[in-house]
Design an enzyme around this catalytic site. Sequence first.
Site, PDB file in Angstrom:
ATOM      1  N   SER A 235       3.476  -1.977  10.479  1.00  0.00           N
ATOM      2  CA  SER A 235       4.923  -2.007  10.718  1.00  0.00           C
ATOM      3  C   SER A 235       5.560  -3.349  10.342  1.00  0.00           C
ATOM      4  O   SER A 235       6.419  -3.865  11.066  1.00  0.00           O
ATOM      5  CB  SER A 235       5.228  -1.619  12.174  1.00  0.00           C
ATOM      6  OG  SER A 235       4.825  -0.282  12.401  1.00  0.00           O
TER       7      SER A 235
ATOM      8  N   HIS B 278      -9.652   1.088   5.266  1.00  0.00           N
ATOM      9  CA  HIS B 278      -8.370   1.317   5.957  1.00  0.00           C
ATOM     10  C   HIS B 278      -8.608   2.256   7.130  1.00  0.00           C
ATOM     11  O   HIS B 278      -9.439   3.165   7.054  1.00  0.00           O
ATOM     12  CB  HIS B 278      -7.364   1.923   4.979  1.00  0.00           C
ATOM     13  CG  HIS B 278      -5.962   1.880   5.491  1.00  0.00           C
ATOM     14  ND1 HIS B 278      -5.504   2.769   6.440  1.00  0.00           N
ATOM     15  CD2 HIS B 278      -4.933   1.042   5.223  1.00  0.00           C
ATOM     16  CE1 HIS B 278      -4.243   2.464   6.724  1.00  0.00           C
ATOM     17  NE2 HIS B 278      -3.865   1.437   6.003  1.00  0.00           N
TER      18      HIS B 278
ATOM     19  N   GLY C  26       2.441   2.407  10.884  1.00  0.00           N
ATOM     20  CA  GLY C  26       3.402   3.501  10.751  1.00  0.00           C
ATOM     21  C   GLY C  26       4.133   3.845  12.039  1.00  0.00           C
ATOM     22  O   GLY C  26       4.795   4.876  12.112  1.00  0.00           O
TER      23      GLY C  26
ATOM     24  N   GLY D  37       2.931  -0.999   4.333  1.00  0.00           N
ATOM     25  CA  GLY D  37       2.963   0.428   3.988  1.00  0.00           C
ATOM     26  C   GLY D  37       4.389   0.865   3.738  1.00  0.00           C
ATOM     27  O   GLY D  37       4.973   0.604   2.688  1.00  0.00           O
ATOM     28  N   GLY D  38       4.993   1.527   4.737  1.00  0.00           N
ATOM     29  CA  GLY D  38       6.318   2.139   4.602  1.00  0.00           C
ATOM     30  C   GLY D  38       7.373   1.253   3.939  1.00  0.00           C
ATOM     31  O   GLY D  38       8.069   1.703   3.025  1.00  0.00           O
TER      32      GLY D  38
ATOM     33  N   ASN E 253       0.862  -1.188   0.000  1.00  0.00           N
ATOM     34  CA  ASN E 253       0.000   0.000   0.000  1.00  0.00           C
ATOM     35  C   ASN E 253       0.899   1.239   0.000  1.00  0.00           C
ATOM     36  O   ASN E 253       1.466   1.598   1.029  1.00  0.00           O
ATOM     37  CB  ASN E 253      -0.900  -0.027   1.250  1.00  0.00           C
ATOM     38  CG  ASN E 253      -1.806   1.194   1.325  1.00  0.00           C
ATOM     39  OD1 ASN E 253      -1.837   2.013   0.403  1.00  0.00           O
ATOM     40  ND2 ASN E 253      -2.550   1.311   2.417  1.00  0.00           N
ATOM     41  N   TRP E 254       1.023   1.853  -1.175  1.00  0.00           N
ATOM     42  CA  TRP E 254       1.912   3.010  -1.291  1.00  0.00           C
ATOM     43  C   TRP E 254       1.298   4.271  -0.682  1.00  0.00           C
ATOM     44  O   TRP E 254       1.975   5.293  -0.569  1.00  0.00           O
ATOM     45  CB  TRP E 254       2.245   3.272  -2.771  1.00  0.00           C
ATOM     46  CG  TRP E 254       3.132   2.238  -3.399  1.00  0.00           C
ATOM     47  CD1 TRP E 254       3.682   1.132  -2.801  1.00  0.00           C
ATOM     48  CD2 TRP E 254       3.579   2.206  -4.772  1.00  0.00           C
ATOM     49  NE1 TRP E 254       4.430   0.422  -3.715  1.00  0.00           N
ATOM     50  CE2 TRP E 254       4.387   1.052  -4.931  1.00  0.00           C
ATOM     51  CE3 TRP E 254       3.373   3.029  -5.894  1.00  0.00           C
ATOM     52  CZ2 TRP E 254       4.981   0.721  -6.150  1.00  0.00           C
ATOM     53  CZ3 TRP E 254       3.964   2.689  -7.099  1.00  0.00           C
ATOM     54  CH2 TRP E 254       4.759   1.546  -7.224  1.00  0.00           C
ATOM     55  N   LYS E 255       0.016   4.205  -0.340  1.00  0.00           N
ATOM     56  CA  LYS E 255      -0.694   5.383   0.200  1.00  0.00           C
ATOM     57  C   LYS E 255      -0.467   6.585  -0.714  1.00  0.00           C
ATOM     58  O   LYS E 255      -0.387   6.412  -1.935  1.00  0.00           O
ATOM     59  CB  LYS E 255      -0.258   5.634   1.655  1.00  0.00           C
ATOM     60  CG  LYS E 255      -0.406   4.369   2.517  1.00  0.00           C
ATOM     61  CD  LYS E 255      -0.235   4.589   3.988  1.00  0.00           C
ATOM     62  CE  LYS E 255      -0.401   3.258   4.722  1.00  0.00           C
ATOM     63  NZ  LYS E 255      -0.288   3.383   6.172  1.00  0.00           N
TER      64      LYS E 255
ATOM     65  N   GLU F 156      -5.337  -4.838  10.772  1.00  0.00           N
ATOM     66  CA  GLU F 156      -4.354  -3.773  10.968  1.00  0.00           C
ATOM     67  C   GLU F 156      -4.673  -3.027  12.266  1.00  0.00           C
ATOM     68  O   GLU F 156      -5.508  -2.115  12.275  1.00  0.00           O
ATOM     69  CB  GLU F 156      -4.408  -2.774   9.799  1.00  0.00           C
ATOM     70  CG  GLU F 156      -3.950  -3.343   8.475  1.00  0.00           C
ATOM     71  CD  GLU F 156      -3.377  -2.261   7.558  1.00  0.00           C
ATOM     72  OE1 GLU F 156      -2.269  -2.461   7.066  1.00  0.00           O
ATOM     73  OE2 GLU F 156      -4.014  -1.215   7.371  1.00  0.00           O
TER      74      GLU F 156
ATOM     75  N   GLU G  99      -6.993   4.667   8.163  1.00  0.00           N
ATOM     76  CA  GLU G  99      -6.788   6.089   7.816  1.00  0.00           C
ATOM     77  C   GLU G  99      -8.056   6.660   7.193  1.00  0.00           C
ATOM     78  O   GLU G  99      -8.385   7.829   7.395  1.00  0.00           O
ATOM     79  CB  GLU G  99      -5.582   6.218   6.866  1.00  0.00           C
ATOM     80  CG  GLU G  99      -4.279   6.000   7.613  1.00  0.00           C
ATOM     81  CD  GLU G  99      -3.128   5.461   6.780  1.00  0.00           C
ATOM     82  OE1 GLU G  99      -3.212   5.462   5.539  1.00  0.00           O
ATOM     83  OE2 GLU G  99      -2.126   5.011   7.392  1.00  0.00           O
TER      84      GLU G  99
END
Length: 248
Positions: free
Chosen positions: A207, A89, A167, A228-229, A7-9, A161, A91
Amino acid sequence: MVYIVANWKMNKDSKQSKSLMNEIVCFDFYDSSKINVIISPPTIYLSQLKNRRSDLAAQNISNYSNGPYTGEISSKMVSEYVSYVIIGHSERRQLFCETDEIISEKINQCNNENLKSIVCFGESLESRNKSHHLDFIRKQLDNIINSYDKSSINNLILAYEPVWAIGSGNSATVQEICEVHDYTRSILNDNFGKTIGTTVPIIYGGSCTKDNAKPILANLNVNGLLIGGASLDLMHFKSIIKEANEVT
Ligand code: 13P
């Protein structure tokens, strides 16, 4: 099948997206019959990133099918480029006020287009600290599962999640992950029977790194990772897929 979802967001520009994708499609070290690598870039890059090797996922869709909804993108519009959509998600739940009702509507939009939904759920830090996390999760899961029947359930991938792990560099422990994934599996089995319930993939996000990927994936009810990251960095993402390849 193990699902490795990136997930590049809202990261990377057009050139960076193309360059990262070009590298990812050249990965030839993993068994694609066992590992499904799915990339979820910002929606505006979906058309330029479509390729034969990696599946794409949209990060979001509208809960409406068409009409006067300025700025929105429908499930039908993304279906030309993707087989998957990330829904619910945290977010989006937190920053864009997505309710359980809106999430159900989005799932229905995906089902109408026969898109697979990667539906996220997970508890807040407060409910985890009070040990109320299973109750918190149960409510979200009931809402998600009620949007499916036996004919559409093969379109569902669940993504656990925990909000506090996203994150933060602070992944849930293997024990915490297994507790929730095993609980989720039992709810699926109760609702759909074991034959169908055990076919729904449950993936973990929060994470994930090359160091924790393998111990997390080594568990019966963990069927993939939502990253993600670490998915934004080519070498890190590559290492995670290598770890996954060793577990399968
Ligand atoms: P991080 O891997 O950066 O914690 O993000 C997880 C996530 O939100 C994936 O959807």
